[in-house]
Scaffold this motif. Structure first.
Motif, mmCIF file in Angstrom:
data_model
loop_
_atom_site.group_PDB
_atom_site.id
_atom_site.type_symbol
_atom_site.label_atom_id
_atom_site.label_comp_id
_atom_site.label_asym_id
_atom_site.label_seq_id
_atom_site.Cartn_x
_atom_site.Cartn_y
_atom_site.Cartn_z
ATOM 1 N N LYS A 150 0.820 -1.203 0.000
ATOM 2 C CA LYS A 150 0.000 0.000 0.000
ATOM 3 C C LYS A 150 0.858 1.259 0.000
ATOM 4 C CE LYS A 150 -4.137 -1.924 2.119
ATOM 5 N NZ LYS A 150 -5.274 -1.627 3.021
ATOM 6 N N GLU A 151 0.215 2.376 -0.313
ATOM 7 C CA GLU A 151 0.863 3.685 -0.288
ATOM 8 C C GLU A 151 0.004 4.641 0.541
ATOM 9 O OE1 GLU A 151 1.135 4.846 -4.342
ATOM 10 O OE2 GLU A 151 2.727 3.421 -4.853
ATOM 11 N N ALA A 152 0.641 5.612 1.162
ATOM 12 C CA ALA A 152 -0.099 6.608 1.941
ATOM 13 C C ALA A 152 0.608 7.954 1.841
ATOM 14 C CB ALA A 152 -0.220 6.177 3.402
ATOM 15 N N PHE A 153 -0.176 9.013 2.028
ATOM 16 C CA PHE A 153 0.343 10.379 1.955
ATOM 17 C C PHE A 153 -0.436 11.234 2.936
ATOM 18 C CE2 PHE A 153 1.868 14.302 0.331
ATOM 19 C CZ PHE A 153 0.793 15.163 0.230
ATOM 20 N N GLY A 154 0.218 12.157 3.606
ATOM 21 C CA GLY A 154 -0.495 13.029 4.526
ATOM 22 C C GLY A 154 0.197 14.353 4.736
ATOM 23 N N ILE A 155 -0.590 15.373 5.042
ATOM 24 C CA ILE A 155 -0.078 16.704 5.365
ATOM 25 C C ILE A 155 -0.387 16.990 6.826
ATOM 26 C CG2 ILE A 155 -0.207 19.175 4.858
ATOM 27 C CD1 ILE A 155 -1.060 18.460 2.026
ATOM 28 N N ILE A 156 0.621 17.364 7.585
ATOM 29 C CA ILE A 156 0.474 17.563 9.024
ATOM 30 C C ILE A 156 -0.334 18.825 9.311
ATOM 31 C CG2 ILE A 156 1.683 17.865 11.215
ATOM 32 C CD1 ILE A 156 2.130 15.133 9.898
ATOM 33 N N GLU A 157 -1.398 18.661 10.109
ATOM 34 C CA GLU A 157 -2.173 19.796 10.597
ATOM 35 C C GLU A 157 -1.858 20.036 12.074
ATOM 36 O OE1 GLU A 157 -4.084 21.901 8.990
ATOM 37 O OE2 GLU A 157 -3.756 20.912 7.057
ATOM 38 N N ASN A 158 -1.784 18.964 12.849
ATOM 39 C CA ASN A 158 -1.460 19.072 14.272
ATOM 40 C C ASN A 158 -0.285 18.158 14.618
ATOM 41 O OD1 ASN A 158 -3.577 20.934 15.246
ATOM 42 N ND2 ASN A 158 -4.949 19.325 14.514
ATOM 43 N N THR A 159 -0.553 16.851 14.756
ATOM 44 C CA THR A 159 0.502 15.891 15.060
ATOM 45 C C THR A 159 0.507 14.791 14.010
ATOM 46 O OG1 THR A 159 -0.895 14.428 16.403
ATOM 47 C CG2 THR A 159 0.176 16.298 17.540
ATOM 48 N N LEU A 160 1.601 14.031 13.965
ATOM 49 C CA LEU A 160 1.693 12.918 13.019
ATOM 50 C C LEU A 160 0.614 11.883 13.305
ATOM 51 C CD1 LEU A 160 3.207 11.341 10.779
ATOM 52 C CD2 LEU A 160 4.611 10.331 12.578
ATOM 53 N N SER A 161 0.444 11.532 14.595
ATOM 54 C CA SER A 161 -0.530 10.499 14.935
ATOM 55 C C SER A 161 -1.943 10.920 14.558
ATOM 56 C CB SER A 161 -0.449 10.163 16.429
ATOM 57 O OG SER A 161 -0.692 11.305 17.214
ATOM 58 N N GLU A 162 -2.316 12.191 14.809
ATOM 59 C CA GLU A 162 -3.657 12.658 14.465
ATOM 60 C C GLU A 162 -3.871 12.623 12.956
ATOM 61 O OE1 GLU A 162 -4.591 15.755 18.138
ATOM 62 O OE2 GLU A 162 -3.757 16.515 16.271
ATOM 63 N N THR A 163 -2.855 13.038 12.202
ATOM 64 C CA THR A 163 -2.970 13.049 10.742
ATOM 65 C C THR A 163 -3.145 11.637 10.201
ATOM 66 O OG1 THR A 163 -1.583 15.028 10.598
ATOM 67 C CG2 THR A 163 -1.842 13.729 8.587
ATOM 68 N N MET A 164 -2.362 10.672 10.728
ATOM 69 C CA MET A 164 -2.427 9.300 10.241
ATOM 70 C C MET A 164 -3.708 8.608 10.703
ATOM 71 S SD MET A 164 1.608 8.215 10.587
ATOM 72 C CE MET A 164 1.589 6.870 9.395
ATOM 73 N N GLU A 165 -4.148 8.905 11.931
ATOM 74 C CA GLU A 165 -5.384 8.305 12.430
ATOM 75 C C GLU A 165 -6.593 8.783 11.632
ATOM 76 O OE1 GLU A 165 -5.434 9.286 16.539
ATOM 77 O OE2 GLU A 165 -4.008 7.719 17.116
ATOM 78 N N PRO A 170 -2.876 2.291 10.017
ATOM 79 C CA PRO A 170 -2.649 1.428 11.181
ATOM 80 C C PRO A 170 -1.807 2.107 12.254
ATOM 81 C CG PRO A 170 -2.185 0.254 9.135
ATOM 82 C CD PRO A 170 -2.361 1.694 8.773
ATOM 83 N N LEU A 171 -2.126 1.830 13.515
ATOM 84 C CA LEU A 171 -1.385 2.398 14.634
ATOM 85 C C LEU A 171 0.087 2.006 14.568
ATOM 86 C CD1 LEU A 171 -1.647 4.033 17.284
ATOM 87 C CD2 LEU A 171 -2.071 1.882 18.473
ATOM 88 N N GLN A 172 0.368 0.764 14.166
ATOM 89 C CA GLN A 172 1.756 0.311 14.091
ATOM 90 C C GLN A 172 2.558 1.131 13.092
ATOM 91 O OE1 GLN A 172 2.289 -3.865 13.141
ATOM 92 N NE2 GLN A 172 4.498 -3.617 12.893
#
Length: 414
Positions: A150-165, A170-172
């Protein structure tokens, strides 16, 4: 694009998928071949057994429950339980049953519902089978695993965990990105809005749809404060199995020191020589450490390898551990609830050395992290700390050839 890979059952268990077992008595020898509708067989086959041929009991181990209690509840006498335990102890120690884990009892379909097999699942992939009808047999198996890339992409708004969640990642994956790959190069307590990441990774699935963890992170990209940081998972011929992450120039991302002694905490107070405290009449009380707030009992990790030179309790420091890393650097970890190392112990980077607490002078649970350079306490976040070694030159051309398509894929993720 998805890449699929399957692990195999043993030949014995694959054969069972195509063989129906009609239970007429409590004897396992009554498993006879009989044609069944193929769709029904596939639908009802689990752990290599056709569940159509059994009375099936599925439950979860409760706190304090043991193997003997489970079987005796379904009318297996204690002498037989004793024989089962003794006969299978070399394959599986029944004391390893853990609360919250699922188990399955396959019983006869007649009115007695006599238990014939016990199946325990310590995790989503592995399972242990104990058969006890004609004879007592125990073995361990693994469910077929499908690997999906799989592939994923994200732009940080607050924290890394919040953006990924928010993306349902996955939490891992969050832990691996922050604690393994970029733990040495990015201060995750100071991410900026607009920082972004891309990642190519593989996930494990059992029974096609049950998520069973991250298989690997093959490549990642993180843009922090406008600086792009690539990470490629690469195994050298010498290491064979252990991996390290290197940037696009073959430089290891692992630094001499971790950015934080605790995972997913927050900095509640920074190194500040001009700090004023109202409790002391607003006088200047220098703070020569960095406080990481975390719940009591949170593991405290050694930020670098070294030798424990102090492990004691003293005054306002409470319980603490001090580690000398070399002739230049020393670190100290204060206010522990529990110390897990002794003077003279050698610890490796990332080893657990204690638990977060509130001992000594503290108003809340945290670890005060202190850092010495050449005998003087300094702010670790303002130091230019040494890097780990780069990839040996002999592997450089092979490495660059290996990462070229991965880098191209990362760059094309939008």
């Amino acid at each position: 694009m998805q890449t699929l890979k399957f692990n195999n059952f043993s030949a014995k268990k694959i054969a069972v998928i195509f063989v129906s077992a009609v239970i007429l008595t409590t004897s396992c020898s009554s498993k006879n071949k009989e044609p069944l509708d193929s769709n029904k067989v596939i639908e009802k086959v689990k752990f290599g057994y056709n569940f159509n041929n059994y009375h099936v009991i599925q439950d979860t181990i409760t706190s304090g429950e043991n193997f003997g209690e489970i079987l005796s509840r379904y009318n297996v006498d204690y002498s037989k339980i004793y024989n089962i335990v003794n006969s299978t102890k070399d394959t599986f120690d029944i004391r390893q049953l853990r609360a919250g884990k699922p188990y399955t009892l396959l019983c006869s379909k007649d009115e007695t519902h006599q238990p014939l097999s016990f199946i325990y699942q310590p995790n989503k992939i592995e399972f242990i089978v104990i058969e006890f009808c004609d004879s007592i047999i125990a073995y361990k198996e693994r469910k077929p695993i499908k690997i999906v890339e799989k592939e994923a992409f994200g732009i940080i708004e607050n924290t890394l965990s919040e953006t990924m969640e928010e993306q349902g990642l996955p939490l891992q994956l969050i832990y691996d990105m922050s604690d393994d790959i970029y733990a040495w190069t990015i201060d995750f307590f100071r991410l900026q809005k607009g920082d972004n990441f891309k990642v190519i990774y593989k996930q494990r699935f059992v029974e096609d749809s049950i998520y069973a963890g991250i298989e690997s992170i093959d490549a990642a990209f993180f843009e922090h404060k406008g600086e792009p940081i690539y990470a490629f998972n690469y195994i050298t011929p010498e290491s064979k199995t252990s991996t390290d992450y290197y940037d696009n120039n073959g430089k290891s991302l692992q630094k001499a020191f971790l950015k934080s002694p605790v995972k997913f905490s927050r900095i509640s107070s920074r190194y500040n020589l001009n700090r004023r405290i109202a409790l002391y009449g607003n006088r200047v009380r220098p703070h020569k450490g960095t406080d990481f707030a975390a719940p009591v009992g949170t593991p405290i990790l050694a930020t670098a390898s070294g030798t424990v030179v102090e492990s004691t309790r003293r005054g306002g420091n409470g319980k603490y551990v001090k580690i000398r890393h070399n002739a230049t650097y020393t670190t100290q970890y204060l206010h522990m609830s529990k110390r897990l190392v002794n003077v003279g112990d050698f610890v490796k980077q990332g080893d657990e050395i204690g638990k977060v607490g509130m001992t000594g002078n503290t108003s809340g649970p945290h670890v005060c992290y202190r850092f010495w350079k050449n005998g003087r306490q300094v702010d670790p976040f303002r130091q230019k700390l040494p890097d780990a070694k780069a990839l040996p030159e002999v592997y450089k051309s092979e490495f660059l050839e290996y990462i070229a398509p991965l880098k191209q894929r990362l760059d094309s993720i939008n």
